[in-house]
Design a protein around this motif. Sequence first.
Motif, PDB file in Angstrom:
ATOM      1  N   GLU A 108     -15.748  -5.859  -6.335  1.00  0.00           N
ATOM      2  CA  GLU A 108     -15.027  -4.658  -6.778  1.00  0.00           C
ATOM      3  C   GLU A 108     -15.876  -3.802  -7.713  1.00  0.00           C
ATOM      4  O   GLU A 108     -15.346  -3.103  -8.569  1.00  0.00           O
ATOM      5  N   ARG A 117      -5.650   2.011  -2.128  1.00  0.00           N
ATOM      6  CA  ARG A 117      -6.915   1.517  -2.673  1.00  0.00           C
ATOM      7  C   ARG A 117      -7.916   2.664  -2.750  1.00  0.00           C
ATOM      8  O   ARG A 117      -8.069   3.428  -1.793  1.00  0.00           O
ATOM      9  N   HIS A 175     -11.416   2.388  -3.637  1.00  0.00           N
ATOM     10  CA  HIS A 175     -12.753   2.044  -3.143  1.00  0.00           C
ATOM     11  C   HIS A 175     -12.713   0.671  -2.486  1.00  0.00           C
ATOM     12  O   HIS A 175     -11.913  -0.189  -2.846  1.00  0.00           O
ATOM     13  N   GLY A 176     -13.595   0.469  -1.536  1.00  0.00           N
ATOM     14  CA  GLY A 176     -13.742  -0.844  -0.923  1.00  0.00           C
ATOM     15  C   GLY A 176     -12.616  -1.172   0.038  1.00  0.00           C
ATOM     16  O   GLY A 176     -11.797  -0.328   0.399  1.00  0.00           O
ATOM     17  N   GLU A 177     -12.580  -2.449   0.438  1.00  0.00           N
ATOM     18  CA  GLU A 177     -11.594  -2.909   1.401  1.00  0.00           C
ATOM     19  C   GLU A 177     -10.792  -4.064   0.816  1.00  0.00           C
ATOM     20  O   GLU A 177     -11.249  -4.757  -0.093  1.00  0.00           O
ATOM     21  N   ALA A 178      -9.597  -4.262   1.380  1.00  0.00           N
ATOM     22  CA  ALA A 178      -8.735  -5.348   0.922  1.00  0.00           C
ATOM     23  C   ALA A 178      -9.399  -6.690   1.212  1.00  0.00           C
ATOM     24  O   ALA A 178      -9.990  -6.896   2.276  1.00  0.00           O
ATOM     25  N   LYS A 179      -9.301  -7.606   0.257  1.00  0.00           N
ATOM     26  CA  LYS A 179      -9.930  -8.921   0.409  1.00  0.00           C
ATOM     27  C   LYS A 179      -8.949  -9.984   0.873  1.00  0.00           C
ATOM     28  O   LYS A 179      -9.350 -11.071   1.241  1.00  0.00           O
ATOM     29  N   GLN A 184      -4.512  -0.615  -7.436  1.00  0.00           N
ATOM     30  CA  GLN A 184      -3.374  -0.218  -6.615  1.00  0.00           C
ATOM     31  C   GLN A 184      -2.081  -0.158  -7.435  1.00  0.00           C
ATOM     32  O   GLN A 184      -1.047   0.248  -6.930  1.00  0.00           O
ATOM     33  N   LYS A 213       1.301  -0.836   3.838  1.00  0.00           N
ATOM     34  CA  LYS A 213       0.885  -1.356   5.129  1.00  0.00           C
ATOM     35  C   LYS A 213       1.526  -2.691   5.479  1.00  0.00           C
ATOM     36  O   LYS A 213       1.947  -2.916   6.615  1.00  0.00           O
ATOM     37  N   SER A 259      -6.215 -10.145   3.413  1.00  0.00           N
ATOM     38  CA  SER A 259      -5.407  -9.649   4.517  1.00  0.00           C
ATOM     39  C   SER A 259      -5.785 -10.401   5.787  1.00  0.00           C
ATOM     40  O   SER A 259      -6.709 -11.207   5.807  1.00  0.00           O
ATOM     41  N   ASN A 263     -14.970  -0.126  -8.349  1.00  0.00           N
ATOM     42  CA  ASN A 263     -13.750   0.169  -9.099  1.00  0.00           C
ATOM     43  C   ASN A 263     -13.891  -0.025 -10.606  1.00  0.00           C
ATOM     44  O   ASN A 263     -12.995   0.380 -11.359  1.00  0.00           O
ATOM     45  N   ASP A 293      -8.325  -3.631  -7.962  1.00  0.00           N
ATOM     46  CA  ASP A 293      -8.403  -2.522  -6.994  1.00  0.00           C
ATOM     47  C   ASP A 293      -7.618  -1.286  -7.420  1.00  0.00           C
ATOM     48  O   ASP A 293      -7.598  -0.290  -6.698  1.00  0.00           O
TER      49      ASP A 293
END
Length: 309
Positions: free
Chosen positions: A17, A200, A202-206, A103, A132, A208, A20, A101
């Motif tokens: 992260e 979010r 930046h980046g992607e969900a870790k 959120q 989502k 999921s 962030n 993140d």
Amino acid sequence: MRDEPPRVSVIVPAYDEAENMPELFAELSATFAAHELSAEVVLVDDGSADGTAEAARAAAASAGLDAAVVLRHRANRGKTEAMLTASEAARGEYLVLFDADLQHSTEEIPRFVAMLDEGYDLVAGRKVGRYKKRFVSSIYNGLARAIFRVPVRDLNSMKAFHADVLAGLTLRHDWHRYLVVLAHAQGYRLGELDIELHPRRHGEAKFSGRRRIMVGMLDLVSVWFQLVFGRKPLLFFGTSGLVLIAAGGLTGIVALVLRFGFGLGFRPLLTLVVLLVVAGLLLFVLGFLAEMMAQLRDELEEMKRDRRP
């Protein structure tokens, strides 16, 4: 030497992260100042490969949070382990579990603290609005409420709690999502707060994917078994063993009636009788062994409570 302990410790598990970090620490600093909140930040870099720890230290210094604590796991161990590592270093009376993140808004933190001041031991956030994974989350939370009878509607969101709540629980890998359930089982007073979930940045969900759903469901069964049968495992294994032994005895009677009453002999029935009786006896013995292990665990927990300041 560190100064007087703060009232609130914001514990932040972080995995890859780094992007962030500047916004995270800047917004935390602004929230602490705006609400005159006596707080510290304890961030755990959970084996990141993107320099999250270094970015966090630089961002903390830039935001004026020189007392922030940044720790690092050499390998990725999971969110639960990161939370526990952070809690060991935290000094606050209240702990706030906050995701890196962003959120959730840092402005939610004073709201959680206010509810803890009202007398709640743990306050769980409930995500509102569209997001989502809402459908999957609603099924998972619905099952958890039905099984554990917890008075909150979202188990896996932002949380705040007294530090001694976490000290009195045993959390295994990935059991951070069951912190509410375990606290409820211990008799702690729970509260709930509606919070907005932001996209979010930046980046992607870790956390999921379908694998996470399967793991969550298996953990649900594991927690249920521990809470229901963990203290009295013989209740489960012994009852199951007696049922199998009784089924074996009944099958044996049927085999005898068929053999001597009707002149019919079925060797598979004899094999089934032996299988059921042996399996039942093994389960019964396993129950006794599990009872001994449960007793040892209770003694260890009592020793830990006696050593706790």
